[in-house]
Design a protein around this motif. Sequence first.
Motif, PDB file in Angstrom:
ATOM      1  N   LYS A 152      -9.786  11.362   5.269  1.00 33.41           N
ATOM      2  CA  LYS A 152      -9.160  10.158   4.716  1.00 33.41           C
ATOM      3  C   LYS A 152      -8.934  10.200   3.207  1.00 33.41           C
ATOM      4  O   LYS A 152      -8.670   9.161   2.599  1.00 33.41           O
ATOM      5  N   ASN A 153      -9.016  11.364   2.585  1.00 37.77           N
ATOM      6  CA  ASN A 153      -8.940  11.426   1.124  1.00 37.77           C
ATOM      7  C   ASN A 153      -7.635  10.879   0.566  1.00 37.77           C
ATOM      8  O   ASN A 153      -7.625  10.232  -0.470  1.00 37.77           O
ATOM      9  N   GLN A 154      -6.519  11.124   1.243  1.00 38.28           N
ATOM     10  CA  GLN A 154      -5.237  10.618   0.729  1.00 38.28           C
ATOM     11  C   GLN A 154      -5.188   9.094   0.760  1.00 38.28           C
ATOM     12  O   GLN A 154      -4.724   8.466  -0.193  1.00 38.28           O
ATOM     13  N   ASP A 155      -5.681   8.511   1.837  1.00 39.44           N
ATOM     14  CA  ASP A 155      -5.713   7.053   1.931  1.00 39.44           C
ATOM     15  C   ASP A 155      -6.621   6.461   0.862  1.00 39.44           C
ATOM     16  O   ASP A 155      -6.290   5.438   0.247  1.00 39.44           O
ATOM     17  N   ILE A 156      -7.760   7.094   0.636  1.00 48.44           N
ATOM     18  CA  ILE A 156      -8.712   6.604  -0.365  1.00 48.44           C
ATOM     19  C   ILE A 156      -8.107   6.704  -1.759  1.00 48.44           C
ATOM     20  O   ILE A 156      -8.200   5.768  -2.562  1.00 48.44           O
ATOM     21  N   TYR A 157      -7.442   7.831  -2.040  1.00 52.99           N
ATOM     22  CA  TYR A 157      -6.801   7.994  -3.348  1.00 52.99           C
ATOM     23  C   TYR A 157      -5.718   6.924  -3.546  1.00 52.99           C
ATOM     24  O   TYR A 157      -5.631   6.303  -4.608  1.00 52.99           O
ATOM     25  N   GLN A 158      -4.890   6.715  -2.534  1.00 53.62           N
ATOM     26  CA  GLN A 158      -3.827   5.714  -2.649  1.00 53.62           C
ATOM     27  C   GLN A 158      -4.408   4.324  -2.881  1.00 53.62           C
ATOM     28  O   GLN A 158      -3.875   3.537  -3.676  1.00 53.62           O
ATOM     29  N   TYR A 159      -5.502   4.012  -2.192  1.00 54.52           N
ATOM     30  CA  TYR A 159      -6.151   2.709  -2.392  1.00 54.52           C
ATOM     31  C   TYR A 159      -6.648   2.574  -3.842  1.00 54.52           C
ATOM     32  O   TYR A 159      -6.388   1.570  -4.497  1.00 54.52           O
TER      33      TYR A 159
END
Length: 172
Positions: free
Chosen positions: A159-166
């Motif tokens: 989920k790193n991309q989602d976390i970064y976007q958040y």
Amino acid sequence: MNHDQLALYNKLLVLYMLDRVSFPLTQAQIYDFLLGKNYVNYMNLQLAITELIDTGFVTAESKLNRTYLTITAEGQETLSFFKNRIDTSLKKEIDAFLSTNQFRLRNETSVLADYNKVLSGDYEVHLTAKEKDVTVVELTLSVPNRDTAETVCNNWKKKNQDIYQYLAGQLF
């Protein structure tokens, strides 16, 4: 091929793979491809990589039980002199593999997660995401136990991309 020619050929294969990507490859990724295709045996590949590191044609960085390999300028220069010795069909096969698997290979080497136990008894989890050798996000979290640390590491990889976007949405 005699022994010296075979050793040179094995080194050229490794240099060629590293030269064709813009990010480090893990030693395991190189092994998986070259051994999986039976282009080289394990001992000869290990020797080739060790010699490339010793001569400064490749750099190695160990993190989290993985060794990340990067071609150096000297390695690129050497490859330019001898690249024509690699069979054209093999170069095409390597190029196709790297092109097809580029996202997966990059993700495996650009998203890092590890943990260690600290003096307090808690675990410290280190999470990093990189893009072309630039650290995009780096987090350190304290968690109460090993199971939680492992869960956080696994979730970071997914989920790193989602976390970064958040985070970017909240902070920018």
